[in-house]
Design a protein around this motif. Structure first.
Motif, PDB file in Angstrom:
ATOM      1  N   ASP A 199     -29.762 -18.629  72.839  1.00 45.54           N
ATOM      2  CA  ASP A 199     -29.340 -19.820  73.343  1.00 45.54           C
ATOM      3  C   ASP A 199     -30.335 -20.651  73.701  1.00 45.54           C
ATOM      4  O   ASP A 199     -30.354 -21.918  74.069  1.00 45.54           O
ATOM      5  CB  ASP A 199     -28.534 -19.587  74.674  1.00 45.54           C
ATOM      6  CG  ASP A 199     -27.178 -18.800  74.472  1.00 45.54           C
ATOM      7  OD1 ASP A 199     -26.693 -18.983  73.344  1.00 45.54           O
ATOM      8  OD2 ASP A 199     -26.375 -18.404  75.319  1.00 45.54           O
ATOM      9  N   VAL A 200     -31.637 -19.962  74.001  1.00 45.68           N
ATOM     10  CA  VAL A 200     -32.756 -20.941  74.132  1.00 45.68           C
ATOM     11  C   VAL A 200     -33.436 -21.467  73.197  1.00 45.68           C
ATOM     12  O   VAL A 200     -34.023 -22.398  73.157  1.00 45.68           O
ATOM     13  CB  VAL A 200     -33.911 -19.868  74.979  1.00 45.68           C
ATOM     14  CG1 VAL A 200     -35.123 -20.551  75.190  1.00 45.68           C
ATOM     15  CG2 VAL A 200     -33.091 -19.311  76.438  1.00 45.68           C
ATOM     16  N   LEU A 201     -33.234 -20.832  71.982  1.00 47.78           N
ATOM     17  CA  LEU A 201     -34.005 -21.518  70.790  1.00 47.78           C
ATOM     18  C   LEU A 201     -33.489 -22.684  70.275  1.00 47.78           C
ATOM     19  O   LEU A 201     -32.143 -23.188  70.429  1.00 47.78           O
ATOM     20  CB  LEU A 201     -33.493 -20.388  69.529  1.00 47.78           C
ATOM     21  CG  LEU A 201     -34.539 -19.157  69.367  1.00 47.78           C
ATOM     22  CD1 LEU A 201     -33.639 -18.538  68.183  1.00 47.78           C
ATOM     23  CD2 LEU A 201     -35.839 -19.280  69.252  1.00 47.78           C
ATOM     24  N   ASP A 202     -34.316 -23.494  69.838  1.00 46.09           N
ATOM     25  CA  ASP A 202     -34.140 -24.755  68.907  1.00 46.09           C
ATOM     26  C   ASP A 202     -33.627 -24.434  67.470  1.00 46.09           C
ATOM     27  O   ASP A 202     -34.483 -24.191  66.845  1.00 46.09           O
ATOM     28  CB  ASP A 202     -35.320 -25.755  69.152  1.00 46.09           C
ATOM     29  CG  ASP A 202     -34.690 -27.046  68.228  1.00 46.09           C
ATOM     30  OD1 ASP A 202     -33.866 -27.144  67.823  1.00 46.09           O
ATOM     31  OD2 ASP A 202     -35.706 -27.824  68.564  1.00 46.09           O
ATOM     32  N   CYS A 203     -32.515 -24.070  67.222  1.00 49.66           N
ATOM     33  CA  CYS A 203     -31.996 -23.384  66.124  1.00 49.66           C
ATOM     34  C   CYS A 203     -32.227 -24.485  64.814  1.00 49.66           C
ATOM     35  O   CYS A 203     -32.346 -23.906  63.828  1.00 49.66           O
ATOM     36  CB  CYS A 203     -30.727 -22.870  65.915  1.00 49.66           C
ATOM     37  SG  CYS A 203     -30.227 -21.744  67.366  1.00 49.66           S
TER      38      CYS A 203
END
Length: 235
Positions: A199-203
């Motif tokens: 959820d934190v990642l800039d996918c």
């Protein structure tokens, strides 16, 4: 093609993970150790609690300086943390592998007395707040800092290349630090230990993001090996 595995945990943990992967993998593999966190002990004090809570192995290591009594009950997030707590002289109760599940276990057990969450400067899950809301007093003891580090020059070079790169990520803090160092032009696959990490990642920075079946070290090893097998089959 030979994939690259970039390990971003603190040095000792990355070396241990690398050794376990190499023991199970018999094809070419390039491993780069590039810790994104440095664990720095902080001066901390705690009045004697009735039990402690460890949501990471780093908490167990930090607790050694707090002069807590041997045999104290320790609520541990997962199996590895539980083993470390036992080796440090605590009496561990092992949780399901994530902070939210550990909180549920504690609330269900309703232990008496005051608990102490031995944690780092950066944490997620609001363990103490959730326990307090359930009527279980819990103090927070900030015993270490998780200072950000840049990717090494070797890691940065790999991320600019054309060879596939795999990033196992174990914490939201590490994911946040990695985000700041993108975007990455190469084919980069991230294996997140939990949905909280994903959820934190800039996918958009990555060609693929997957989540381990369980938020545990063994599941991360299995997922990493599965990714390596996929890349070996393509190559």
């Amino acid at each position: 093609m030979t994939p690259t595995l970039i390990l971003t945990r603190p040095a000792a943990q990355s070396e241990s993970f690398a050794a376990e992967i190499m023991a199970l993998w018999d094809k070419p593999l390039h491993i780069i150790l590039s810790p994104l966190l440095e664990i720095v002990p902080l001066q901390a004090k705690v009045t004697r609690p009735h039990a402690v809570i460890f949501t990471s192995a780093n908490g167990v290591a930090a607790a050694k300086t707090l002069k807590l009594p041997k045999g104290l009950t320790a609520w541990c997030v997962g199996a590895k943390t539980g083993r470390m707590a036992q080796e440090a002289g605590f009496d561990p109760i092992v949780g399901p592998g994530d902070a939210a599940g550990l909180v549920r276990d504690i609330v269900a057990a309703r232990p008496s007395g005051v608990l102490a969450h031995i944690r780092g400067m950066y944490t997620r899950g609001d363990v103490a707040a959730h326990l307090a809301a359930a009527g279980i007093p819990c103090m927070e003891v900030v015993a270490y800092d998780q200072r950000a580090l840049p990717l090494t020059a070797q890691a940065q070079a790999s991320l600019r290349g054309q060879q596939p790169v795999i990033f196992p990520l174990f914490s939201p803090r590490t994911a946040t630090i990695l985000n700041r160092q993108g975007p990455f032009s190469g084919p980069v696959e991230v294996i997140a230990m939990s949905d909280a990490v994903k959820d934190v990642l800039d996918c958009e920075n990555f060609s693929k993001v997957s989540v381990a079946v369980k938020p545990e070290r063994d599941a991360m090893i299995a997922e990493t090996l599965a990714a390596l097998r996929r890349l070996a089959a393509v190559g």
